[in-house]
Design a protein around this motif. Structure first.
Motif, PDB file in Angstrom:
ATOM      1  N   ILE A   5       0.897  -1.147   0.106  1.00 12.55           N
ATOM      2  CA  ILE A   5      -0.066   0.093   0.086  1.00 12.55           C
ATOM      3  C   ILE A   5       0.944   1.211   0.020  1.00 12.55           C
ATOM      4  N   THR A   6       0.598   2.065  -1.068  1.00 14.94           N
ATOM      5  CA  THR A   6       1.325   3.380  -1.039  1.00 14.94           C
ATOM      6  C   THR A   6       0.493   4.467  -0.403  1.00 14.94           C
ATOM      7  N   ALA A  20       0.892   6.942   7.206  1.00 16.95           N
ATOM      8  CA  ALA A  20       1.839   5.863   6.906  1.00 16.95           C
ATOM      9  C   ALA A  20       2.479   4.841   8.198  1.00 16.95           C
ATOM     10  N   ALA A  24       0.702   1.543   9.927  1.00 17.31           N
ATOM     11  CA  ALA A  24       1.635   0.543  10.028  1.00 17.31           C
ATOM     12  C   ALA A  24       1.748   0.097  11.194  1.00 17.31           C
ATOM     13  N   LEU A  36       7.545  -1.117   6.715  1.00 12.80           N
ATOM     14  CA  LEU A  36       7.346   0.193   6.412  1.00 12.80           C
ATOM     15  C   LEU A  36       8.452   0.754   5.501  1.00 12.80           C
ATOM     16  N   ILE A 124       3.878  -1.162   3.606  1.00  8.51           N
ATOM     17  CA  ILE A 124       3.427   0.448   3.582  1.00  8.51           C
ATOM     18  C   ILE A 124       4.521   1.186   3.086  1.00  8.51           C
ATOM     19  N   ASP A 126       5.807   5.095   2.425  1.00  6.47           N
ATOM     20  CA  ASP A 126       5.410   6.452   2.690  1.00  6.47           C
ATOM     21  C   ASP A 126       5.912   7.296   1.489  1.00  6.47           C
ATOM     22  N   SER A 142       3.002  -1.372  -5.954  1.00  5.82           N
ATOM     23  CA  SER A 142       1.745  -1.511  -5.115  1.00  5.82           C
ATOM     24  C   SER A 142       0.719  -2.261  -5.731  1.00  5.82           C
TER      25      SER A 142
END
Length: 262
Positions: A5-6, A20, A24, A36, A124, A126, A142
């Motif tokens: 996931i972005t 983010a 996370a 992360l 995740i 960021d 992603s």
């Protein structure tokens, strides 16, 4: 299967890093294995966890350049057994000049994380406040995107550009990417402007807002919250600084929604 996931929005100061970090952490406290990746040269996600950038032996810049593999850059976070982080540094600002134009630019990050994806339930990312080479790399790597949107003036400005970028990537490089949803941030219920922005989002993107399971008919929103703003200075996500604060509850609700759909 790992979901990547972005957290993306080309506007700065909308709560990308806050989202983010705290998403996370909230997923990790549910005993999900989370990585992360700090993909912003400002390295705010890195410092949020009290990691001193000058003490890091390897970061995401070294990984992208091939001098380190990603497993060598992963840091196990104190007090969070299930959460790991790949730190960032200012060197990442040279990504486009150093690597992007010399390699198969859009897929560098995707290729680098392939070896460790099976070790995590969620990754995740960021991303930085721009729609440049770094954000494009994150999106190509992603499965989905979460877009934090500040509940203030100009909130929707530039959103069309981000949506178009996601569409282009879906059509050319990553057909599986989807927009998970929009997350209203810095919401102040007493302010007409915050209410108006939320109303506009509901009207135009209601199907992409996250429903709040605790409040029937309402959406998950992240309020403007002093405790949430304070927590990075203590090197902690909000869940470990003030778990009962409204900001912490919002991110716990978001994690719960994502886990139900995982």
């Amino acid at each position: 299967m790992c979901e990547v996931i972005t957290i993306a929005n080309q506007k700065g100061g909308v709560g990308k890093t806050t989202t983010a970090v705290n998403l996370a952490a909230s997923l990790a406290t549910s005993e999900k294995r989370v990585l992360l990746i700090d993909f912003d040269p400002q390295a705010n996600a890195t410092t949020t966890f009290g990691i001193r950038r000058n003490e890091v032996q390897a970061d995401i810049y070294h990984v992208l350049g091939g001098t380190k593999n990603i497993s060598q850059a992963i840091i196990q976070l104190k007090d969070l057994e299930y959460l790991h982080i790949v730190p960032s540094s200012i060197g990442l600002a040279g990504f486009e000049k150093d690597f992007y134009k010399k390699n198969n630019g859009q897929t560098i990050l995707r290729n680098k994380i392939e070896d460790i994806k099976d070790e995590y339930d969620f990754i995740i990312i960021d991303s930085p406040p721009a729609l440049g080479a770094l954000t494009v790399n994150a999106l190509v790597a992603s499965n989905s995107v979460i877009v934090p949107i500040q509940c203030e003036f100009y909130a929707l400005e530039g959103l069309a550009q981000l949506l178009n970028t996601v569409k282009v990537i879906k059509d050319t490089s990553n057909p599986n990417i989807v927009i998970r949803g929009f997350l209203p941030t810095m919401y102040v219920g007493q302010h007409n402007l915050s209410r108006q922005v939320l109303e506009d989002l509901s009207q135009h993107f209601g199907d992409k807002l996250f429903p709040d399971s605790k409040k029937k008919g309402e959406y998950i929103i992240v309020p403007r919250n002093v405790r949430l703003a304070e927590s990075p200075s203590f090197g902690k996500p909000i869940l470990f600084y003030d778990a009962k604060s409204s900001g912490s509850v919002a991110y716990q609700n978001l994690a719960e929604f994502i886990l139900k759909g995982a």
